[in-house]
Design an enzyme around this catalytic site. Structure first.
Site, PDB file in Angstrom:
ATOM      1  N   SER A 116       0.837  -1.212   0.000  1.00  0.00           N
ATOM      2  CA  SER A 116       0.000   0.000   0.000  1.00  0.00           C
ATOM      3  C   SER A 116       0.870   1.260   0.000  1.00  0.00           C
ATOM      4  O   SER A 116       0.517   2.260  -0.625  1.00  0.00           O
ATOM      5  CB  SER A 116      -0.967  -0.007   1.179  1.00  0.00           C
ATOM      6  N   ASN A 117       2.006   1.209   0.690  1.00  0.00           N
ATOM      7  CA  ASN A 117       2.897   2.385   0.661  1.00  0.00           C
ATOM      8  C   ASN A 117       3.524   2.559  -0.717  1.00  0.00           C
ATOM      9  O   ASN A 117       3.619   3.678  -1.224  1.00  0.00           O
ATOM     10  CB  ASN A 117       3.994   2.246   1.718  1.00  0.00           C
ATOM     11  N   LEU A 133      11.658  -6.566   4.687  1.00  0.00           N
ATOM     12  CA  LEU A 133      12.072  -7.023   6.019  1.00  0.00           C
ATOM     13  C   LEU A 133      13.533  -7.449   6.125  1.00  0.00           C
ATOM     14  O   LEU A 133      14.059  -7.595   7.221  1.00  0.00           O
ATOM     15  CB  LEU A 133      11.162  -8.165   6.481  1.00  0.00           C
ATOM     16  N   ILE A 138      19.554  -4.456   5.084  1.00  0.00           N
ATOM     17  CA  ILE A 138      20.258  -4.043   3.856  1.00  0.00           C
ATOM     18  C   ILE A 138      21.760  -4.304   4.050  1.00  0.00           C
ATOM     19  O   ILE A 138      22.355  -3.834   5.028  1.00  0.00           O
ATOM     20  CB  ILE A 138      19.995  -2.546   3.563  1.00  0.00           C
ATOM     21  N   ASN A 164      13.897   4.346   5.002  1.00  0.00           N
ATOM     22  CA  ASN A 164      12.951   3.326   5.484  1.00  0.00           C
ATOM     23  C   ASN A 164      11.820   3.992   6.245  1.00  0.00           C
ATOM     24  O   ASN A 164      11.980   5.088   6.778  1.00  0.00           O
ATOM     25  CB  ASN A 164      13.680   2.340   6.406  1.00  0.00           C
ATOM     26  N   HIS A 171       9.203   3.088   9.418  1.00  0.00           N
ATOM     27  CA  HIS A 171       8.937   2.121  10.495  1.00  0.00           C
ATOM     28  C   HIS A 171       7.610   2.504  11.157  1.00  0.00           C
ATOM     29  O   HIS A 171       7.382   3.680  11.448  1.00  0.00           O
ATOM     30  CB  HIS A 171      10.081   2.152  11.511  1.00  0.00           C
ATOM     31  N   ASP A 219      16.391  -0.544  11.985  1.00  0.00           N
ATOM     32  CA  ASP A 219      15.612   0.601  12.486  1.00  0.00           C
ATOM     33  C   ASP A 219      16.461   1.585  13.293  1.00  0.00           C
ATOM     34  O   ASP A 219      16.031   2.087  14.343  1.00  0.00           O
ATOM     35  CB  ASP A 219      14.449   0.102  13.384  1.00  0.00           C
ATOM     36  N   GLU A 242       1.235   6.849   7.278  1.00  0.00           N
ATOM     37  CA  GLU A 242       2.295   6.495   6.318  1.00  0.00           C
ATOM     38  C   GLU A 242       1.956   7.020   4.926  1.00  0.00           C
ATOM     39  O   GLU A 242       2.789   7.630   4.261  1.00  0.00           O
ATOM     40  CB  GLU A 242       2.468   4.972   6.268  1.00  0.00           C
TER      41      GLU A 242
HETATM   42  C1  GRF Z   1       4.266  -0.523   6.750  1.00  0.00           C
HETATM   43  O1  GRF Z   1       3.520  -0.440   7.918  1.00  0.00           O
HETATM   44  C2  GRF Z   1       5.673  -0.041   6.974  1.00  0.00           C
HETATM   45  O2  GRF Z   1       5.782   0.869   8.014  1.00  0.00           O
HETATM   46  C3  GRF Z   1       6.396  -1.296   7.353  1.00  0.00           C
HETATM   47  O3  GRF Z   1       5.801  -2.309   6.582  1.00  0.00           O
HETATM   48  C4  GRF Z   1       4.454  -1.950   6.301  1.00  0.00           C
HETATM   49  C5  GRF Z   1       4.246  -2.140   4.836  1.00  0.00           C
HETATM   50  O4  GRF Z   1       2.881  -2.031   4.503  1.00  0.00           O
HETATM   51  N1  GRF Z   1       7.826  -1.141   7.156  1.00  0.00           N
HETATM   52  P1  GRF Z   1       2.456  -2.002   2.964  1.00  0.00           P
HETATM   53  O5  GRF Z   1       2.967  -3.285   2.339  1.00  0.00           O
HETATM   54  O6  GRF Z   1       3.054  -0.802   2.347  1.00  0.00           O
HETATM   55  O7  GRF Z   1       0.956  -1.946   2.992  1.00  0.00           O
END
Ligand code: GRF
Length: 286
Positions: A111-112, A183, A186, A200, A202, A243, A272
């Site tokens: 989604s991001n 996840l 890097i 990144n 978080h 992180d 986000e």
């Molecule tokens: C997000 O909550 C981000 O903060 C974390 O992983 C999640 C990814 O969500 N690192 P999506 O796949 O972008 O919906």
């Protein structure tokens, strides 16, 4: 012709239609306003009227298209486009190689990644050029397909012990790496190649609730179990620890007594989506 424009402006079909509509509506608006102003001026000679019309149109055109671009969601494109026009008239040489290429590393629903793709779709100089993923079948892969963005499916051995897929990143002239639900740690070699160019997000307020094992639901469960009153997001540079790199941006949300890990996940996603693309743009433009 449309294909060429899409490539030149680096936009998708929908944005191209909206951009053309903005040009048309903005142009006609500025023509109408110019004629209307002239009717109030004591001008008797036709050629002076025409001259004034041209002058008014030239002055009003940028304002009209910017105005129209707002409701059509094309403001970012036209802001840059008009900036370029001004530079050209000001005699400054354009750097045609100025495209900034971003690789999004993501392995989840994406989604991001989707928000970032949407945000930069109308950018004239920032392009999402590659989606890197380590999970076959991840949602982000179909998002990339729909957006026509190349994908690179990576495997552990080569990522950590081989060439870190550097040749592929270089082939796409990647300038920035944006992690959005990726996840794996890097590897140092990549961090060295992209100093302060790996970002990144978080889903908590670092330095709390970060580190190994603190991802996705685990983060939100820990926050809820500790009865925190607030959580949020942290956007940071990536260093060799989980992180841990320098914090660029944080935003908070409150947690009510009824919140669960699921409802908190939703609140965090809203934050986000609202901030990540803009913060990335800010870093690149800086
Ligand atoms: C997000 O909550 C981000 O903060 C974390 O992983 C999640 C990814 O969500 N690192 P999506 O796949 O972008 O919906």
């Amino acid at each position: 012709m449309f294909q060429k424009l899409k490539q030149r402006w680096k936009v998708n079909g929908i944005n191209l239609v909206l951009i053309i509509a903005t040009f048309a509506i903005g142009g006609s608006l500025c023509g109408r306003v110019s004629s209307w102003i002239i009717t109030y001026l004591p001008v008797e000679t036709k050629w002076i009227e025409i001259l004034l019309f041209i002058i008014f149109c030239t002055i009003l055109w940028p304002l009209s298209v910017l105005l129209v671009s707002f409701p059509l969601g094309q403001f970012a494109f036209f802001k840059k486009y008009i900036g370029k026009v001004f530079k050209r008239f000001g005699g400054k040489q354009q750097n045609t190689n100025a495209t900034i290429n971003i690789a999004i590393f993501a392995s989840g629903a994406g989604s991001n990644a989707q928000q970032i793709i949407n945000y930069f779709a109308s950018s004239s100089n920032i392009k999402i050029s590659l989606i890197v993923c380590n999970k076959p079948g991840a949602g982000v892969l179909s998002i990339a397909d729909k957006a026509g963005i190349p994908t690179l499916l990576i495997e552990k051995e080569r990522f950590f012990k081989g060439d870190n897929y550097l040749p592929e990143l270089q082939n796409f002239h990647i300038d920035y790496v944006v992690l959005a639900g990726f996840l794996w740690k890097i590897p140092p070699a990549l961090i060295n190649v992209f100093p302060k160019r790996i970002i990144n997000i978080h889903p908590a307020l670092l330095p709390n609730y970060g580190g190994k094992g603190m991802f996705g639901h685990h983060v939100h469960e820990a926050v809820i179990n500790n009865q925190e009153k607030e959580s949020g997001i942290t956007i940071h540079y990536v260093d060799e620890l989980y992180d841990h790199g320098a914090i660029i941006f944080q935003a908070k949300c409150s947690i009510s007594q009824n919140d669960t890990a699921d409802t908190l996940t939703q609140k965090i996603h809203v934050l986000e989506h609202q901030h990540y693309p803009k913060v990335i743009a800010g870093i690149i433009e800086k």
